[in-house]
Design a protein around this motif. Structure first.
Motif, PDB file in Angstrom:
ATOM      1  N   ARG A 123       0.839  -1.205   0.000  1.00  0.00           N
ATOM      2  CA  ARG A 123       0.000   0.000   0.000  1.00  0.00           C
ATOM      3  C   ARG A 123       0.872   1.252   0.000  1.00  0.00           C
ATOM      4  N   GLN A 124       1.948   1.246   0.792  1.00  0.00           N
ATOM      5  CA  GLN A 124       2.779   2.442   0.903  1.00  0.00           C
ATOM      6  C   GLN A 124       3.504   2.747  -0.404  1.00  0.00           C
ATOM      7  N   ILE A 157       0.901   4.351  -2.571  1.00  0.00           N
ATOM      8  CA  ILE A 157       0.600   5.689  -2.072  1.00  0.00           C
ATOM      9  C   ILE A 157       1.724   6.663  -2.408  1.00  0.00           C
ATOM     10  N   TRP A 168      -3.349   6.158   3.234  1.00  0.00           N
ATOM     11  CA  TRP A 168      -3.208   7.166   2.177  1.00  0.00           C
ATOM     12  C   TRP A 168      -3.414   8.567   2.747  1.00  0.00           C
TER      13      TRP A 168
END
Length: 381
Positions: A125-126, A129, A167
């Protein structure tokens, strides 16, 4: 499942990003316009030039679409994007009045599995993002939009909530570190908060949407189409026989706990066509034997106007659904026109929604529906 081999720290990306460069109306003159979001998506894959957008009719324009790389989850900037992204931003910067720009990630043609894999771990996810922030700052966008069609199960929805939170926290930290305005975070979502198509029964994470998004955009269209053997209004405001309607969908979001002001209602600039089994049986729900003209039965609004004129079609405003349909011979088309668009915008205002958006720019006829919606929102006209 492809996962990144190295984790890009938020601190490093912040350092990199902080050094990057970046109409006519029918309203009374004395009326005070209502504030709100009047948005539209600009499909980068179509020929309609961004320089032709009448920005007086909108407050926010989305560039559609960018996609994550299925192996790294960083946004993939194609050779076309490398040309069109700066052209899009440059064109809009030269237009008056100014609008805010966002880019949308995903879309109806994207691979939902890639989003599911990306959202499944904190690390992936990072990476996603950080890439979204980097692209936004590099090209000069004011926000980012997620159009994941659609999270397929309860696990996906749980991970979507984690993605929204992570996010938004990253956007807050990046803005603070850079001393720049925070990037907007929005998300296109299914028309209803709960659904069981394209997967099993599941609900969107209303709490995370309420807390972390600037707004969510229910896509209030495509209720009916080529998969059915009967005619239907694909953006019906009301449907007395089912829950497949904008009224049901928007109210389900509010009932789930998302504040009305954080909902931006979708409106289509296209319609759906069928071929009637019997030309004499031509109402909503009439038996059909296949799609009518258009791309798999999809006609853009300007095409509908032209086809209706060429075929001398009978045009009907359907009072029950608050939509239009036309028929000529065996051709039947369900769509929105000036009256139904105004009614739907007034409906959105009556519930205290944050605004509306159109899919998509380039599909209107001389800005007819865009103008009507803008006036209805600003002045009630």
């Amino acid at each position: 499942m492809g996962t990144p081999t190295t984790f890009i720290s938020l601190f490093l990306i912040l350092v990199i990003l902080c050094t990057s460069t970046v109409a006519n109306g029918d309203h009374p003159d004395h009326a005070k316009p209502s504030k709100g979001i009047r948005a539209a998506y600009w499909p980068s894959f179509n020929s309609f030039p961004a320089s032709s957008i009448q920005t007086s009719l909108f407050t926010h324009i989305y560039y559609a679409f960018l996609l994550p790389d299925p192996a790294t989850f960083k946004l993939s900037i194609t050779s076309d994007d490398q040309t069109k992204l700066p052209e899009f931003i440059g064109s809009l910067l030269n237009l008056t009045p100014p609008v805010k720009t966002l880019f949308s990630i995903g879309g109806g043609g994207s691979n939902a599995t890639v989003f599911s894999e990306m959202a499944s771990t904190k690390q992936s996810r990072q990476v996603f993002i950080n890439s979204s922030i980097e692209v936004a700052r590099k090209y000069g966008f004011q926000g980012v939009d997620l159009d994941w069609e659609f999270p397929a199960n309860v696990v996906d929805m749980s991970n979507l909530a984690l993605l929204y939170k992570q996010w938004r926290n990253s956007l807050d930290e990046e803005a603070k570190a850079c001393g720049k305005p925070r990037l907007l975070l929005t998300s296109a979502v299914y028309y209803a908060s709960e659904f069981q198509v394209y997967g099993g029964p599941r609900s969107y994470p209303a709490g995370a949407i309420s807390k972390y998004l600037d707004w969510a955009s229910p896509m209030c269209f495509d209720y009916h189409g080529s998969w059915e053997n009967f005619t239907g209004e694909h953006s019906a405001l009301y449907d007395s026989k089912s829950n497949i309607s904008t009224n049901y969908g928007i109210r389900s979001w509010i009932q789930a706990g998302v504040p009305a002001k954080k909902l931006v209602m979708g409106l289509p600039l296209y319609g759906k066509s069928w071929r009637l089994r019997d030309p004499k049986v031509n109402g909503v729900g009439a038996a059909a034997v296949g799609v009518g003209p258009g791309d798999d039965g999809i006609l853009l609004y300007y095409q509908i106007v032209e086809l209706n004129a060429q075929s001398n079609a009978t045009v009907v405003f359907d009072k029950q659904t608050k939509s239009y349909y036309s028929y000529s011979g065996t051709t039947w088309i369900g769509y929105d026109d000036v009256r139904s668009v105004a009614l739907k915008v007034r409906f959105a205002k009556s519930l205290g929604l944050g605004g509306y958006f159109f899919w998509a720019l380039g599909q209107d006829k001389d800005w007819t529906l865009s103008q009507k919606a803008s006036n209805a929102w600003k002045y009630g006209g």
